[in-house]
Scaffold this active site. Sequence first.
Site, PDB file in Angstrom:
ATOM      1  N   ASP A  34      45.023  44.023  39.699  1.00  0.00           N
ATOM      2  CA  ASP A  34      44.316  42.769  39.927  1.00  0.00           C
ATOM      3  C   ASP A  34      43.747  42.217  38.623  1.00  0.00           C
ATOM      4  O   ASP A  34      43.625  41.002  38.460  1.00  0.00           O
ATOM      5  CB  ASP A  34      43.193  42.972  40.943  1.00  0.00           C
ATOM      6  N   CYS A  39      44.377  32.934  47.422  1.00  0.00           N
ATOM      7  CA  CYS A  39      43.618  33.896  46.628  1.00  0.00           C
ATOM      8  C   CYS A  39      42.133  33.544  46.635  1.00  0.00           C
ATOM      9  O   CYS A  39      41.297  34.306  47.112  1.00  0.00           O
ATOM     10  CB  CYS A  39      44.160  33.934  45.201  1.00  0.00           C
ATOM     11  N   TYR A  62      39.854  35.503  49.462  1.00  0.00           N
ATOM     12  CA  TYR A  62      38.903  36.536  49.064  1.00  0.00           C
ATOM     13  C   TYR A  62      37.499  36.207  49.550  1.00  0.00           C
ATOM     14  O   TYR A  62      36.719  37.101  49.901  1.00  0.00           O
ATOM     15  CB  TYR A  62      38.921  36.711  47.553  1.00  0.00           C
ATOM     16  N   TYR A  93      32.390  39.429  46.435  1.00  0.00           N
ATOM     17  CA  TYR A  93      33.160  38.356  47.063  1.00  0.00           C
ATOM     18  C   TYR A  93      32.459  37.723  48.267  1.00  0.00           C
ATOM     19  O   TYR A  93      32.833  36.621  48.681  1.00  0.00           O
ATOM     20  CB  TYR A  93      34.553  38.864  47.427  1.00  0.00           C
ATOM     21  N   GLU A 129      50.382  37.629  48.788  1.00  0.00           N
ATOM     22  CA  GLU A 129      49.064  38.278  48.803  1.00  0.00           C
ATOM     23  C   GLU A 129      49.125  39.559  49.635  1.00  0.00           C
ATOM     24  O   GLU A 129      48.582  40.596  49.229  1.00  0.00           O
ATOM     25  CB  GLU A 129      48.017  37.330  49.386  1.00  0.00           C
TER      26      GLU A 129
END
Length: 235
Positions: free
Chosen positions: A58, A149, A153, A180, A223
Amino acid sequence: MTTDNAADRATDLATDLFDRLTAGAADEWASYVDHPFVQQLGRGTLPVSSFRHYLVQDYLFLIHFARAYALAVYKGQSLADMRAAFGGLKAILDVEMDLHIRLCAGWGLSPADLEQAAEAKATMAYTRYVLETGLRGDLLDLHVALAPCVLGYAEIGKRLAAGPSGLAQGNPYRSWIAEYSGEAYQEVAAGARATLNRLAARGMTEQRFPQLLTTFRQACRLEADFWQMGLTRAT
């Protein structure tokens, strides 16, 4: 066009674009945000080796996404476009990558170690797809490719934080979930959603929506593949 049809079309165009995309890609979206990797993060049962592999990949992923946001700055047609893209770029460089560095330092990995790691196939597939979409398309195409993304998240973070184990003291992934689900990242996601709607209001037609949905679906699939890569520690 009848009055009723015109009213329906106006309603469709006014609907939040991200909501329309997630509704149109319901299966792909669910496979991504409810992936077993995510479920295990929330329960704190994900093997540390899987999380470590994911986190290193990541970090590499974020380097390419920073380039994608820099491309969005270049493609901006107004200062508002450029500032919105810069906000995403700054969040990656100053917030998300710092989180990765802090977590990886616990395993004795330096930023140089992270940058020199070999990219997994899933990392290359997703990041290159987003960059290629942005290069061949316009700003809306690029932001739709980025949306799973940044907005995904945020949704995952909120869901896990609301669960019984997400922010529990004993969850080894508590700091990731806190990042997050936290206010700073949620504000970044809210800005990304607002940008999608602003760009859609400026240049989207109903004839164009299916193509945007195709982009969004593919990004969601990539993803999910990225989570799977972390779960199986694929290279």
